[in-house]
Design a protein around this motif. Sequence first.
Motif, PDB file in Angstrom:
ATOM      1  N   THR A 281       0.831  -1.208   0.000  1.00 52.55           N
ATOM      2  CA  THR A 281       0.000   0.000   0.000  1.00 52.55           C
ATOM      3  C   THR A 281       0.867   1.260   0.000  1.00 52.55           C
ATOM      4  OG1 THR A 281      -1.763  -1.147   1.200  1.00 52.55           O
ATOM      5  CG2 THR A 281      -1.791   1.257   1.254  1.00 52.55           C
ATOM      6  N   ILE A 282       1.911   1.261   0.822  1.00 59.69           N
ATOM      7  CA  ILE A 282       2.797   2.426   0.885  1.00 59.69           C
ATOM      8  C   ILE A 282       3.563   2.601  -0.422  1.00 59.69           C
ATOM      9  CG2 ILE A 282       4.801   3.403   2.076  1.00 59.69           C
ATOM     10  CD1 ILE A 282       3.839   2.026   4.612  1.00 59.69           C
ATOM     11  N   ILE A 283       4.013   1.486  -0.987  1.00 63.49           N
ATOM     12  CA  ILE A 283       4.738   1.556  -2.257  1.00 63.49           C
ATOM     13  C   ILE A 283       3.823   2.059  -3.367  1.00 63.49           C
ATOM     14  CG2 ILE A 283       5.914   0.182  -4.017  1.00 63.49           C
ATOM     15  CD1 ILE A 283       6.882  -1.656  -1.760  1.00 63.49           C
ATOM     16  N   ALA A 284       2.587   1.549  -3.394  1.00 68.45           N
ATOM     17  CA  ALA A 284       1.623   1.987  -4.409  1.00 68.45           C
ATOM     18  C   ALA A 284       1.319   3.469  -4.271  1.00 68.45           C
ATOM     19  CB  ALA A 284       0.333   1.168  -4.296  1.00 68.45           C
ATOM     20  N   GLY A 285       1.215   3.939  -3.023  1.00 68.93           N
ATOM     21  CA  GLY A 285       0.988   5.366  -2.799  1.00 68.93           C
ATOM     22  C   GLY A 285       2.135   6.216  -3.305  1.00 68.93           C
ATOM     23  N   ALA A 286       3.357   5.718  -3.118  1.00 67.33           N
ATOM     24  CA  ALA A 286       4.525   6.466  -3.600  1.00 67.33           C
ATOM     25  C   ALA A 286       4.540   6.536  -5.129  1.00 67.33           C
ATOM     26  CB  ALA A 286       5.796   5.799  -3.086  1.00 67.33           C
ATOM     27  N   ILE A 287       4.180   5.423  -5.784  1.00 66.94           N
ATOM     28  CA  ILE A 287       4.136   5.421  -7.252  1.00 66.94           C
ATOM     29  C   ILE A 287       3.071   6.392  -7.748  1.00 66.94           C
ATOM     30  CG2 ILE A 287       3.647   3.996  -9.273  1.00 66.94           C
ATOM     31  CD1 ILE A 287       4.771   1.614  -7.716  1.00 66.94           C
ATOM     32  N   TRP A 288       1.908   6.375  -7.086  1.00 73.49           N
ATOM     33  CA  TRP A 288       0.828   7.288  -7.472  1.00 73.49           C
ATOM     34  C   TRP A 288       1.249   8.740  -7.255  1.00 73.49           C
ATOM     35  CZ3 TRP A 288      -4.659   7.447  -4.816  1.00 73.49           C
ATOM     36  CH2 TRP A 288      -5.513   8.235  -5.589  1.00 73.49           C
ATOM     37  N   ALA A 289       1.957   9.012  -6.149  1.00 75.30           N
ATOM     38  CA  ALA A 289       2.438  10.371  -5.889  1.00 75.30           C
ATOM     39  C   ALA A 289       3.397  10.819  -6.979  1.00 75.30           C
ATOM     40  CB  ALA A 289       3.117  10.433  -4.522  1.00 75.30           C
ATOM     41  N   GLY A 290       4.216   9.891  -7.461  1.00 71.37           N
ATOM     42  CA  GLY A 290       5.126  10.228  -8.554  1.00 71.37           C
ATOM     43  C   GLY A 290       4.378  10.617  -9.815  1.00 71.37           C
ATOM     44  N   ASP A 291       3.286   9.919 -10.102  1.00 68.80           N
ATOM     45  CA  ASP A 291       2.481  10.256 -11.288  1.00 68.80           C
ATOM     46  C   ASP A 291       1.712  11.557 -11.109  1.00 68.80           C
ATOM     47  OD1 ASP A 291       3.336   7.949 -12.480  1.00 68.80           O
ATOM     48  OD2 ASP A 291       1.548   6.768 -11.991  1.00 68.80           O
ATOM     49  N   TRP A 297       8.147  10.760  -2.834  1.00 65.67           N
ATOM     50  CA  TRP A 297       8.072  10.918  -1.377  1.00 65.67           C
ATOM     51  C   TRP A 297       8.346  12.377  -1.040  1.00 65.67           C
ATOM     52  CZ3 TRP A 297       6.423   7.350   2.096  1.00 65.67           C
ATOM     53  CH2 TRP A 297       6.582   7.654   3.447  1.00 65.67           C
ATOM     54  N   GLY A 298       7.415  12.999  -0.315  1.00 67.25           N
ATOM     55  CA  GLY A 298       7.592  14.406   0.008  1.00 67.25           C
ATOM     56  C   GLY A 298       7.428  14.722   1.481  1.00 67.25           C
ATOM     57  N   TRP A 299       7.460  13.689   2.336  1.00 63.13           N
ATOM     58  CA  TRP A 299       7.293  13.864   3.781  1.00 63.13           C
ATOM     59  C   TRP A 299       5.992  14.571   4.133  1.00 63.13           C
ATOM     60  CZ3 TRP A 299      10.283  10.832   6.461  1.00 63.13           C
ATOM     61  CH2 TRP A 299      11.523  10.460   5.939  1.00 63.13           C
ATOM     62  N   ASP A 300       4.963  14.312   3.336  1.00 61.85           N
ATOM     63  CA  ASP A 300       3.624  14.776   3.676  1.00 61.85           C
ATOM     64  C   ASP A 300       3.156  14.035   4.934  1.00 61.85           C
ATOM     65  OD1 ASP A 300       1.060  16.168   2.865  1.00 61.85           O
ATOM     66  OD2 ASP A 300       0.372  14.090   2.917  1.00 61.85           O
ATOM     67  N   LEU A 350      -8.199  15.281   9.885  1.00 66.03           N
ATOM     68  CA  LEU A 350      -9.002  16.310  10.544  1.00 66.03           C
ATOM     69  C   LEU A 350      -8.174  17.439  11.150  1.00 66.03           C
ATOM     70  CD1 LEU A 350     -11.657  14.072  12.375  1.00 66.03           C
ATOM     71  CD2 LEU A 350     -11.962  15.397  10.273  1.00 66.03           C
ATOM     72  N   PHE A 351      -6.956  17.133  11.597  1.00 67.89           N
ATOM     73  CA  PHE A 351      -6.215  18.114  12.392  1.00 67.89           C
ATOM     74  C   PHE A 351      -4.881  18.547  11.793  1.00 67.89           C
ATOM     75  CE2 PHE A 351      -8.524  15.316  15.462  1.00 67.89           C
ATOM     76  CZ  PHE A 351      -9.528  16.226  15.777  1.00 67.89           C
ATOM     77  N   VAL A 352      -4.447  17.917  10.722  1.00 71.12           N
ATOM     78  CA  VAL A 352      -3.130  18.224  10.152  1.00 71.12           C
ATOM     79  C   VAL A 352      -3.296  18.659   8.706  1.00 71.12           C
ATOM     80  CG1 VAL A 352      -0.827  17.341   9.636  1.00 71.12           C
ATOM     81  CG2 VAL A 352      -2.044  16.514  11.672  1.00 71.12           C
ATOM     82  N   ASN A 353      -2.595  19.709   8.320  1.00 76.29           N
ATOM     83  CA  ASN A 353      -2.603  20.127   6.916  1.00 76.29           C
ATOM     84  C   ASN A 353      -1.809  19.125   6.088  1.00 76.29           C
ATOM     85  OD1 ASN A 353      -4.098  22.491   7.337  1.00 76.29           O
ATOM     86  ND2 ASN A 353      -2.251  23.647   7.903  1.00 76.29           N
ATOM     87  N   SER A 354      -2.475  18.599   5.067  1.00 75.68           N
ATOM     88  CA  SER A 354      -1.845  17.553   4.272  1.00 75.68           C
ATOM     89  C   SER A 354      -2.321  17.652   2.840  1.00 75.68           C
ATOM     90  CB  SER A 354      -2.203  16.176   4.840  1.00 75.68           C
ATOM     91  OG  SER A 354      -1.846  15.137   3.946  1.00 75.68           O
ATOM     92  N   LEU A 355      -1.457  17.270   1.912  1.00 78.05           N
ATOM     93  CA  LEU A 355      -1.863  17.212   0.515  1.00 78.05           C
ATOM     94  C   LEU A 355      -2.995  16.227   0.297  1.00 78.05           C
ATOM     95  CD1 LEU A 355       1.588  17.270  -1.335  1.00 78.05           C
ATOM     96  CD2 LEU A 355      -0.146  19.056  -1.356  1.00 78.05           C
TER      97      LEU A 355
END
Length: 361
Positions: A281-291, A297-300, A350-355
């Motif tokens: 799941t984490i790897i897939a998220g990183a690939i999607w973030a790249g696209d 990885w941007g430390w979001d 709910l409480f943290v600013n995130s992309l």
Amino acid sequence: MTLAAATNENLAGISNVLIYSAMAVYTLAFLAHIAEWVFGSRSKVGRTAAALTTDADAARSAAGPVVQTRAGGTAVLERPKVVTRSAAGQRDVPDGPGAHGGTEKGDLYGRIAVSLTVLAFLIQAAGVLARALSVQRAPWGNMYEFSITFSTVAVGAYLGFLAAKKNIRWMGLVLVATVLADLGIATTWLYTESDQLVPALHSYWLWIHVSTAIFCGAVFYLGAVGTLLYLFRDSYEAKLARGGNPGGFARSVLERLPSAASLDKFAYRVNAAVFPLWTFTIIAGAIWAGDAWGRYWGWDAKEVWSFITWVAYAAYLHARATAGWKGRKAACLALIAFACWLFNYYGVNLFVNSLHGYAGV
């Protein structure tokens, strides 16, 4: 309003009706599980008889199982019966009879509760499907959709274990109560109207990445319930081993659960089984973030807490294989890991600013 828009609006309304209907049936299932525990509560005489039976079984087990011979006599097998064992140093005790307590009426209410849970699951799944049809996309584009899908998958995983003949009906009451709380929060505070997503989310990775995250969370939840009950049952067994006298409520409830060894093994197996999928799941998220954003990885905040959750579960799995950390210490790590998963979902959104907050509540 165009015909397509009217159709989508009607489907969204149907989805809402189905979700509320599922909540009503889950409430009936909750009451049936309460009845299962109440009618399964054994009297003092029943517990004394069970204790005597256990002592007699233990004596026979020490000598070996007795079997009938053709001549009508008895013979003792050479290999004694093996009792479930967890981490080294823990007690070997038999599993409890279950929430029904071995009573006919308790078992009947338990079966009714499971039947109602199956019905509620089907209604809720239909509600999730109607929501997907109303927006013509994957039904997990915001917290409301994620929540109703998450609880659907959690119930589906529980029913899957039951269909596979795994004796986890003892989890039913906690599960149904949690699902009702999840749906209550979703419909009261997290509800958003059906809408399309921002362009960054228009990707097949939405189906892959988010669906695996939901499935992992649902299975991690089942493992967390098993771990929490393990801690209670382990304390109960330890008190009995020291010659203590637990209260009536503890005896009535905890004695019906599986042994601490069985609960520990269940929690470990489900967490270990789904951990590789969480890694994917984490790897897939990183690939999607790249696209989507041009970087993997941007430390979001969402990325960071996903990784923290991964580290926590990795520490738990490592602790299970490390001397001095098995048992209660490892179980506490498992609960901390699931708490990280929960914060990653609720706290970050709910409480943290995130992309990852672009989908709104």
